[in-house]
Write a protein that holds these residues in place. Sequence first.
Motif, PDB file in Angstrom:
ATOM      1  N   THR A  57      -2.129  20.361  -1.476  1.00 25.18           N
ATOM      2  CA  THR A  57      -0.967  20.016  -2.049  1.00 25.18           C
ATOM      3  C   THR A  57      -1.015  19.541  -3.462  1.00 25.18           C
ATOM      4  OG1 THR A  57      -0.750  18.614   0.292  1.00 25.18           O
ATOM      5  CG2 THR A  57       1.002  17.994  -1.451  1.00 25.18           C
ATOM      6  N   SER A  58       0.027  20.205  -4.280  1.00 24.60           N
ATOM      7  CA  SER A  58       0.206  20.022  -5.691  1.00 24.60           C
ATOM      8  C   SER A  58       1.122  18.716  -5.567  1.00 24.60           C
ATOM      9  CB  SER A  58       0.743  21.038  -6.261  1.00 24.60           C
ATOM     10  OG  SER A  58      -0.077  22.204  -6.327  1.00 24.60           O
ATOM     11  N   MET A  59       0.822  17.579  -6.101  1.00 24.83           N
ATOM     12  CA  MET A  59       1.511  16.439  -6.314  1.00 24.83           C
ATOM     13  C   MET A  59       2.423  16.500  -7.595  1.00 24.83           C
ATOM     14  SD  MET A  59       0.333  15.329  -3.407  1.00 24.83           S
ATOM     15  CE  MET A  59       0.529  13.656  -3.274  1.00 24.83           C
ATOM     16  N   PRO A  60       3.580  15.945  -7.398  1.00 26.48           N
ATOM     17  CA  PRO A  60       4.416  15.865  -8.727  1.00 26.48           C
ATOM     18  C   PRO A  60       4.171  14.937  -9.909  1.00 26.48           C
ATOM     19  CG  PRO A  60       5.427  14.435  -6.910  1.00 26.48           C
ATOM     20  CD  PRO A  60       3.933  14.895  -6.244  1.00 26.48           C
ATOM     21  N   ARG A  61       3.293  14.135  -9.686  1.00 24.40           N
ATOM     22  CA  ARG A  61       2.913  13.217 -10.816  1.00 24.40           C
ATOM     23  C   ARG A  61       1.594  12.464 -10.253  1.00 24.40           C
ATOM     24  NH1 ARG A  61       7.334  11.196  -8.277  1.00 24.40           N
ATOM     25  NH2 ARG A  61       6.957   9.392  -7.068  1.00 24.40           N
ATOM     26  N   GLY A  62       0.912  11.886 -11.175  1.00 23.58           N
ATOM     27  CA  GLY A  62      -0.187  11.115 -11.016  1.00 23.58           C
ATOM     28  C   GLY A  62      -1.376  11.646 -11.597  1.00 23.58           C
ATOM     29  N   GLY A  63      -2.678  10.917 -11.701  1.00 20.56           N
ATOM     30  CA  GLY A  63      -3.711  11.181 -12.182  1.00 20.56           C
ATOM     31  C   GLY A  63      -4.908  10.687 -11.396  1.00 20.56           C
ATOM     32  N   HIS A  64      -6.025  10.586 -12.087  1.00 21.61           N
ATOM     33  CA  HIS A  64      -7.328  10.571 -11.529  1.00 21.61           C
ATOM     34  C   HIS A  64      -7.692   9.196 -10.555  1.00 21.61           C
ATOM     35  CE1 HIS A  64     -11.873  10.877 -10.774  1.00 21.61           C
ATOM     36  NE2 HIS A  64     -11.889   9.662 -11.450  1.00 21.61           N
ATOM     37  N   PHE A  65      -6.667   8.290 -11.084  1.00 24.40           N
ATOM     38  CA  PHE A  65      -6.720   6.940 -10.128  1.00 24.40           C
ATOM     39  C   PHE A  65      -5.495   6.817  -9.034  1.00 24.40           C
ATOM     40  CE2 PHE A  65      -8.493   6.424 -14.393  1.00 24.40           C
ATOM     41  CZ  PHE A  65      -9.853   5.780 -14.216  1.00 24.40           C
ATOM     42  N   ALA A  66      -5.350   7.731  -8.143  1.00 26.79           N
ATOM     43  CA  ALA A  66      -4.069   7.970  -7.563  1.00 26.79           C
ATOM     44  C   ALA A  66      -3.816   6.831  -6.671  1.00 26.79           C
ATOM     45  CB  ALA A  66      -4.345   9.297  -6.710  1.00 26.79           C
ATOM     46  N   ALA A  67      -4.834   6.182  -6.010  1.00 23.10           N
ATOM     47  CA  ALA A  67      -4.708   5.107  -5.186  1.00 23.10           C
ATOM     48  C   ALA A  67      -4.084   3.966  -5.951  1.00 23.10           C
ATOM     49  CB  ALA A  67      -5.885   4.670  -4.496  1.00 23.10           C
ATOM     50  N   LEU A  68      -4.146   3.693  -7.196  1.00 27.59           N
ATOM     51  CA  LEU A  68      -3.509   2.840  -7.952  1.00 27.59           C
ATOM     52  C   LEU A  68      -2.344   3.199  -8.792  1.00 27.59           C
ATOM     53  CD1 LEU A  68      -6.209   1.044 -10.077  1.00 27.59           C
ATOM     54  CD2 LEU A  68      -4.601  -0.054  -8.950  1.00 27.59           C
ATOM     55  N   GLU A  69      -2.382   4.582  -9.127  1.00 22.74           N
ATOM     56  CA  GLU A  69      -0.853   5.166  -9.683  1.00 22.74           C
ATOM     57  C   GLU A  69       0.087   5.263  -8.758  1.00 22.74           C
ATOM     58  OE1 GLU A  69      -1.958   8.033 -12.902  1.00 22.74           O
ATOM     59  OE2 GLU A  69      -3.922   7.973 -12.281  1.00 22.74           O
ATOM     60  N   GLU A  70      -0.255   6.094  -7.924  1.00 22.08           N
ATOM     61  CA  GLU A  70       0.877   6.648  -6.889  1.00 22.08           C
ATOM     62  C   GLU A  70       0.161   6.586  -5.305  1.00 22.08           C
ATOM     63  OE1 GLU A  70       3.625   7.632  -7.719  1.00 22.08           O
ATOM     64  OE2 GLU A  70       3.472   7.869 -10.049  1.00 22.08           O
ATOM     65  N   PRO A  71       0.252   5.284  -5.014  1.00 19.84           N
ATOM     66  CA  PRO A  71      -0.285   4.915  -3.569  1.00 19.84           C
ATOM     67  C   PRO A  71       0.700   5.665  -2.381  1.00 19.84           C
ATOM     68  CG  PRO A  71       0.345   2.813  -4.602  1.00 19.84           C
ATOM     69  CD  PRO A  71       0.425   4.079  -5.663  1.00 19.84           C
ATOM     70  N   SER A  72       2.106   5.581  -2.706  1.00 24.36           N
ATOM     71  CA  SER A  72       2.777   6.240  -1.788  1.00 24.36           C
ATOM     72  C   SER A  72       2.661   7.805  -1.629  1.00 24.36           C
ATOM     73  CB  SER A  72       4.370   5.736  -2.050  1.00 24.36           C
ATOM     74  OG  SER A  72       4.403   4.431  -1.983  1.00 24.36           O
ATOM     75  N   LEU A  73       2.807   8.351  -2.630  1.00 24.12           N
ATOM     76  CA  LEU A  73       2.488   9.735  -2.594  1.00 24.12           C
ATOM     77  C   LEU A  73       1.058  10.044  -1.900  1.00 24.12           C
ATOM     78  CD1 LEU A  73       3.666  11.042  -6.145  1.00 24.12           C
ATOM     79  CD2 LEU A  73       4.832  11.460  -4.060  1.00 24.12           C
ATOM     80  N   LEU A  74       0.107   9.411  -2.375  1.00 24.27           N
ATOM     81  CA  LEU A  74      -1.376   9.902  -1.722  1.00 24.27           C
ATOM     82  C   LEU A  74      -1.253   9.428  -0.179  1.00 24.27           C
ATOM     83  CD1 LEU A  74      -4.179  10.403  -1.966  1.00 24.27           C
ATOM     84  CD2 LEU A  74      -4.768   7.799  -2.489  1.00 24.27           C
ATOM     85  N   VAL A  75      -0.811   8.249   0.139  1.00 23.80           N
ATOM     86  CA  VAL A  75      -0.613   7.759   1.758  1.00 23.80           C
ATOM     87  C   VAL A  75       0.051   9.047   2.379  1.00 23.80           C
ATOM     88  CG1 VAL A  75       0.238   6.295   3.267  1.00 23.80           C
ATOM     89  CG2 VAL A  75      -1.186   5.450   1.407  1.00 23.80           C
ATOM     90  N   GLU A  76       1.168   9.494   1.872  1.00 23.62           N
ATOM     91  CA  GLU A  76       2.211  10.477   2.624  1.00 23.62           C
ATOM     92  C   GLU A  76       1.247  11.464   2.841  1.00 23.62           C
ATOM     93  OE1 GLU A  76       4.356  12.048   4.757  1.00 23.62           O
ATOM     94  OE2 GLU A  76       4.766  10.117   4.272  1.00 23.62           O
ATOM     95  N   ASP A  77       0.418  12.246   1.924  1.00 25.87           N
ATOM     96  CA  ASP A  77      -0.045  13.330   1.987  1.00 25.87           C
ATOM     97  C   ASP A  77      -1.233  12.992   2.957  1.00 25.87           C
ATOM     98  OD1 ASP A  77      -0.204  16.126   0.865  1.00 25.87           O
ATOM     99  OD2 ASP A  77      -2.337  15.504   0.400  1.00 25.87           O
TER     100      ASP A  77
END
Length: 285
Positions: free
Chosen positions: A247-267
């Motif tokens: 999955t290519s995510m729309p935004r975020g970087g190396h610290f995904a769980a901190l930066e974009e927790p909702s996007l990470l969890v949905e994937d």
Amino acid sequence: MEHVIPLLADPAAHGGDPADAFHVVVPSLPGYGFSQAPTEPGFHSGRIAELWVQLMRGLGYDRFASQGGDIGAGVSAWMARLHSESVLGVHVNYIPGSYRPPLGAGLPPVTVEEQAFLEKAAAWTATEGAYAHLQGTKPQTLAYALTDSPIGLAAWMIEKFRSWSDCDGDVERTFGMDTLLTDVSLYWFSNALTSSLRLYKENRLFPLAFETLERVSPPFGVALFPRELPMPPRSWVARVFDVQRWTSMPRGGHFAALEEPSLLVEDIRAFFRPMRSRPETRRRM
């Protein structure tokens, strides 16, 4: 992982489907945060994987799913490799730099896309990889300096939050000062610099390298965040792993769980959701 735990454990409380709930176990790496440091050499990610499998079995889970980023991604990959009978599937948001798929006679040649990745990774290492080379070769020398200076430690760590996140140079906008100082404090007050840096050397000595024709059978999923460190193409990972989601995510970087927790969890939910329909996994996710 603080922000992803409630989303995974109780999705209904956060606007999600109760059927997506997980039992969540989040251990600290040995020598990091709240975990005791190893007392002998040779404690690389593969040995940590063995510990995690023992931990899960001790908690009563004979089969389980695994997710990780950075070193946690390597530990998850090692678990799938060493204990495929226990690992239902692996989801990662990073491919470890120590990952070495088999190449050579009788195997598919390196593609144009894969070669471009190798060149990009080499260029990144030449300009951004000094930290990894130092931590992977002389960790204890560096540990004395970082243990002696809280400002030095903060600079060493927070520079990476700024460089490796999707923050456009404004690190506080993405993380906030309290979050950054909490993370630095976990290393400082637990006196974890020597043990945490040592793992880089152990992983350099014991890379995630595979034998010719070796395959890792548990399903493998990857969330690809745009500001992550150089990531290989899907074909490079599929040389060893059974890649079932990419999955290519729309935004975020190396610290995904901190930066974009909702996007990470949905994937994570989407990757493991099909496995819930299997009778042998229904009660263990």
